[in-house]
Design an enzyme around this catalytic site. Structure first.
Site, PDB file in Angstrom:
ATOM      1  N   PHE A 123       0.867  -1.183   0.000  1.00 27.69           N
ATOM      2  CA  PHE A 123       0.000   0.000   0.000  1.00 27.69           C
ATOM      3  C   PHE A 123       0.901   1.230   0.000  1.00 27.69           C
ATOM      4  O   PHE A 123       1.732   1.396   0.903  1.00 27.69           O
ATOM      5  CB  PHE A 123      -0.861  -0.047   1.263  1.00 27.69           C
ATOM      6  N   GLY A 131       3.915  12.290   4.879  1.00 30.99           N
ATOM      7  CA  GLY A 131       3.775  11.194   5.844  1.00 30.99           C
ATOM      8  C   GLY A 131       2.488  11.409   6.606  1.00 30.99           C
ATOM      9  O   GLY A 131       1.413  10.981   6.184  1.00 30.99           O
ATOM     10  N   TRP A 156       8.977   4.267   2.509  1.00 25.05           N
ATOM     11  CA  TRP A 156       8.647   3.426   3.676  1.00 25.05           C
ATOM     12  C   TRP A 156       7.583   2.392   3.348  1.00 25.05           C
ATOM     13  O   TRP A 156       6.673   2.166   4.153  1.00 25.05           O
ATOM     14  CB  TRP A 156       8.125   4.270   4.858  1.00 25.05           C
ATOM     15  N   GLY A 340      20.610  -7.974  32.413  1.00 26.83           N
ATOM     16  CA  GLY A 340      21.611  -8.058  31.336  1.00 26.83           C
ATOM     17  C   GLY A 340      21.200  -9.016  30.234  1.00 26.83           C
ATOM     18  O   GLY A 340      21.472  -8.766  29.053  1.00 26.83           O
ATOM     19  N   GLU A 363       1.216   3.730  10.020  1.00 32.92           N
ATOM     20  CA  GLU A 363      -0.251   3.851   9.883  1.00 32.92           C
ATOM     21  C   GLU A 363      -0.790   4.964  10.773  1.00 32.92           C
ATOM     22  O   GLU A 363      -1.867   4.862  11.361  1.00 32.92           O
ATOM     23  CB  GLU A 363      -0.932   2.494  10.089  1.00 32.92           C
ATOM     24  N   THR A 365       1.186   8.177  13.271  1.00 32.91           N
ATOM     25  CA  THR A 365       1.898   8.257  14.551  1.00 32.91           C
ATOM     26  C   THR A 365       0.887   8.344  15.707  1.00 32.91           C
ATOM     27  O   THR A 365      -0.304   8.591  15.477  1.00 32.91           O
ATOM     28  CB  THR A 365       2.764   9.532  14.597  1.00 32.91           C
ATOM     29  N   SER A 366       1.394   8.211  16.928  1.00 32.47           N
ATOM     30  CA  SER A 366       0.513   8.344  18.100  1.00 32.47           C
ATOM     31  C   SER A 366      -0.137   9.725  18.106  1.00 32.47           C
ATOM     32  O   SER A 366      -1.292   9.877  18.517  1.00 32.47           O
ATOM     33  CB  SER A 366       1.322   8.156  19.383  1.00 32.47           C
TER      34      SER A 366
HETATM   35  N1  CAA Z   1     -12.655   7.709   6.405  1.00 33.00           N
HETATM   36  C1  CAA Z   1     -13.146   8.264   5.273  1.00 33.00           C
HETATM   37  N2  CAA Z   1     -12.905   9.559   4.925  1.00 33.00           N
HETATM   38  C2  CAA Z   1     -12.152  10.293   5.747  1.00 33.00           C
HETATM   39  C3  CAA Z   1     -11.600   9.771   6.942  1.00 33.00           C
HETATM   40  C4  CAA Z   1     -11.897   8.422   7.262  1.00 33.00           C
HETATM   41  N3  CAA Z   1     -11.405   7.869   8.361  1.00 33.00           N
HETATM   42  N4  CAA Z   1     -10.863  10.728   7.540  1.00 33.00           N
HETATM   43  C5  CAA Z   1     -10.958  11.825   6.782  1.00 33.00           C
HETATM   44  N5  CAA Z   1     -11.729  11.555   5.685  1.00 33.00           N
HETATM   45  C6  CAA Z   1     -12.110  12.486   4.632  1.00 33.00           C
HETATM   46  C7  CAA Z   1     -12.753  13.740   5.198  1.00 33.00           C
HETATM   47  O1  CAA Z   1     -14.133  13.577   5.369  1.00 33.00           O
HETATM   48  C8  CAA Z   1     -12.417  14.786   4.168  1.00 33.00           C
HETATM   49  O2  CAA Z   1     -13.314  14.710   3.093  1.00 33.00           O
HETATM   50  P1  CAA Z   1     -14.334  15.973   2.790  1.00 33.00           P
HETATM   51  O3  CAA Z   1     -13.454  17.190   2.694  1.00 33.00           O
HETATM   52  O4  CAA Z   1     -14.992  15.576   1.525  1.00 33.00           O
HETATM   53  O5  CAA Z   1     -15.261  16.010   3.963  1.00 33.00           O
HETATM   54  C9  CAA Z   1     -11.055  14.295   3.608  1.00 33.00           C
HETATM   55  O6  CAA Z   1     -10.934  12.926   3.957  1.00 33.00           O
HETATM   56  C10 CAA Z   1      -9.900  15.077   4.180  1.00 33.00           C
HETATM   57  O7  CAA Z   1      -9.958  14.961   5.583  1.00 33.00           O
HETATM   58  P2  CAA Z   1      -9.276  16.008   6.551  1.00 33.00           P
HETATM   59  O8  CAA Z   1      -9.653  17.400   6.123  1.00 33.00           O
HETATM   60  O9  CAA Z   1      -9.589  15.580   7.933  1.00 33.00           O
HETATM   61  O10 CAA Z   1      -7.739  15.783   6.170  1.00 33.00           O
HETATM   62  P3  CAA Z   1      -6.422  16.328   6.841  1.00 33.00           P
HETATM   63  O11 CAA Z   1      -5.497  16.745   5.783  1.00 33.00           O
HETATM   64  O12 CAA Z   1      -6.751  17.322   7.909  1.00 33.00           O
HETATM   65  O13 CAA Z   1      -5.748  14.988   7.447  1.00 33.00           O
HETATM   66  C11 CAA Z   1      -5.311  13.130   8.863  1.00 33.00           C
HETATM   67  C12 CAA Z   1      -6.347  14.051   8.215  1.00 33.00           C
HETATM   68  C13 CAA Z   1      -6.090  12.357   9.900  1.00 33.00           C
HETATM   69  C14 CAA Z   1      -4.174  13.875   9.510  1.00 33.00           C
HETATM   70  C15 CAA Z   1      -4.767  12.189   7.757  1.00 33.00           C
HETATM   71  O14 CAA Z   1      -3.996  12.879   6.821  1.00 33.00           O
HETATM   72  C16 CAA Z   1      -3.964  11.025   8.302  1.00 33.00           C
HETATM   73  O15 CAA Z   1      -4.542  10.045   8.768  1.00 33.00           O
HETATM   74  N6  CAA Z   1      -2.615  11.111   8.244  1.00 33.00           N
HETATM   75  C17 CAA Z   1      -1.766  10.005   8.609  1.00 33.00           C
HETATM   76  C18 CAA Z   1      -1.488   9.165   7.404  1.00 33.00           C
HETATM   77  C19 CAA Z   1      -1.031   7.805   7.745  1.00 33.00           C
HETATM   78  O16 CAA Z   1      -1.578   7.123   8.615  1.00 33.00           O
HETATM   79  N7  CAA Z   1      -0.016   7.321   6.998  1.00 33.00           N
HETATM   80  C20 CAA Z   1       0.441   5.987   7.169  1.00 33.00           C
HETATM   81  C21 CAA Z   1       0.907   5.444   5.867  1.00 33.00           C
HETATM   82  S1  CAA Z   1       0.516   3.792   5.560  1.00 33.00           S
HETATM   83  C22 CAA Z   1       1.598   2.830   6.422  1.00 33.00           C
HETATM   84  O17 CAA Z   1       2.258   3.245   7.337  1.00 33.00           O
HETATM   85  C23 CAA Z   1       1.545   1.431   5.998  1.00 33.00           C
HETATM   86  C24 CAA Z   1       2.681   0.559   6.405  1.00 33.00           C
HETATM   87  O18 CAA Z   1       3.731   0.585   5.825  1.00 33.00           O
HETATM   88  C25 CAA Z   1       2.477  -0.452   7.460  1.00 33.00           C
END
Ligand code: CAA
Length: 379
Positions: A123, A131, A156, A340, A363, A365-366
């Site tokens: 993914f 990030g 990553w 140890g 997925e 951060t905290s």
């Molecule tokens: N489900 C569905 N839609 C969602 C949602 C959810 N849980 N959360 C937000 N949305 C939608 C919102 O409704 C919004 O849509 P509308 O404008 O149409 O209403 C849109 O998404 C944007 O939402 P926000 O305005 O809340 O977005 P934001 O820029 O403020 O960011 C955030 C929100 C929670 C910070 C998000 O960016 C986030 O989760 N960031 C962290 C990303 C992450 O977890 N990355 C990990 C990478 S994957 C990984 O690590 C895999 C691996 O290797 C193991």
């Protein structure tokens, strides 16, 4: 309210425990030391049905619920957190969304081989400059006749070196912000798709984490997932489920370290008695057990809500933030109880402590989990 597991749940838990002890334990330290991907074991997990647990049998999956998935992940992570994240990414981040939003052709072509373990998925959301701030996608997918032209770099990426199929999030219409983002199904081997360097990590060292590069990759129009502009919401929804998986991974790491610390405390003698008879150790063990149980209940609740088709964004974030912090804390306690011996590889707990750290980072951060929880409660 019934806290008992069903007979089916117990059978899945037992099968995963047996597999992990039989196939993962004996060379977990070697795989960690040499960053060796558990290729043979991942194939076996496919044969056992652990790579597509929640996918419908119609598409080659196990047709199980999220509780079963969490139980299996915990058992695998108790022994080897790297194998657990490989399994979690394939199940939660790749197959869940492919089955839910994929067209019938996409499901036949991609879900079936991924769910049976014949193929592996990854993914691709994170980028060098995207990030936590996931809407800032620099990877571009520009429409070009029957294709999208994909350009950019993803960072990553768990399973990045081994995956056959990648779900890639990219910006198509920059002017539309997150509503211009799409997610695409991209196959390894397509012209312009390059696997970059393998990361030399602190923990989960036998899972392979790579940068992936896309240079003018032609992605057929039919490989877009869902409607135009749905890619960001797709990614956010996918991460909600993924966070339950990572919480279960963290729970496994914490409970694996706790079980080792408990056994060691009964064996090891100081001042004429086993250290388990010293209150200083008893307090630690009691706190570990309590916090691990609290994490478990949060995770089961989130999994149950998902199975009931109720909203689970908040409960998944609560489970993930709590379980990952318990994992970091409990593994540190386990090392301390081992003294140890805890600081050397042979006793496994130093590996578990290193593995625990990533659960507070990937997925979301905290800090991101707290943000998600706060947004839900302030809605
Ligand atoms: N489900 C569905 N839609 C969602 C949602 C959810 N849980 N959360 C937000 N949305 C939608 C919102 O409704 C919004 O849509 P509308 O404008 O149409 O209403 C849109 O998404 C944007 O939402 P926000 O305005 O809340 O977005 P934001 O820029 O403020 O960011 C955030 C929100 C929670 C910070 C998000 O960016 C986030 O989760 N960031 C962290 C990303 C992450 O977890 N990355 C990990 C990478 S994957 C990984 O690590 C895999 C691996 O290797 C193991």
């Amino acid at each position: 309210m019934n806290f008992d597991l069903t007979e089916e749940h117990k059978a899945v838990q037992e099968a995963a425990r047996d597999f992990a002890n039989r196939e993962l334990l004996h060379d977990a330290i070697e795989r960690d030391t040499f960053s060796k991907f558990p290729e043979k074991q991942v194939k076996m997990m496919g044969e056992l049905g652990f790579m597509g647990m929640m996918v419908s049998p119609e598409y080659g999956g196990g047709g199980m619920d999220t509780i079963s998935y969490v139980l299996a992940l915990e058992e695998v992570a108790k022994i080897d957190a790297s194998a657990a994240v490989i399994m979690s990414v394939n199940n939660s981040l790749v197959l869940w969304g492919l089955e839910k939003y994929g067209s019938e052709e996409q499901k036949q072509q991609y879900v079936v081989p991924l769910a049976t373990g014949e193929k592996l998925g990854c993914f691709c959301l994170s980028e060098p400059e995207a990030g936590s701030d996931a809407t800032s996608q620099h990877t571009k997918a520009i429409e070009n006749g029957e294709h999208y032209l994909l350009n950019g770099t993803k960072n990553w990426i768990t399973n990045g070196g081994s995956a056959d199929v990648a779900l890639v999030v990219a910006q198509t219409h920059e002017e539309k912000g997150h509503r211009g983002i799409n997610t695409f199904i991209v196959e390894k081997g397509w012209k312009g798709f390059t696997v970059g360097k393998k990361e030399d990590k602190m923990g989960i060292r036998s899972s392979d984490t790579h940068a992936l590069m896309f240079s003018d990759v032609q992605v057929p129009r039919e490989n877009r997932l869902g409607d135009e502009g749905f890619g960001f919401k797709f990614a956010m929804g996918t991460l909600d489920g993924g966070r339950i998986g990572i919480a279960a991974q963290a729970l496994g790491i914490a409970s694996g370290a706790y079980e080792r610390a408990l056994a060691y405390a009964k064996e090891r003698k100081t001042f004429g008695t086993s250290i388990a008879n010293h209150q200083a150790i008893q307090f630690k063990l009691a706190d570990m057990r309590t916090r691990i149980e609290a994490a478990r209940q949060l995770i089961y609740k989130a999994a149950w809500e998902k199975d009931q088709n109720r909203p689970y964004t908040e409960s998944a974030a609560m489970a993930k933030v709590y379980a990952s912090e318990v994992a970091m804390w409990a593994t540190t306690q386990a090392v301390q109880i081992h003294g140890g011996y805890g600081y050397v590889k042979e006793y496994h707990v130093e590996r578990m402590m290193r593995d625990a750290k990533i659960t507070e980072i990937y997925e979301g951060t905290s800090e991101i989990q707290r943000l998600v929880i706060a947004r839900e409660l302030l809605k």
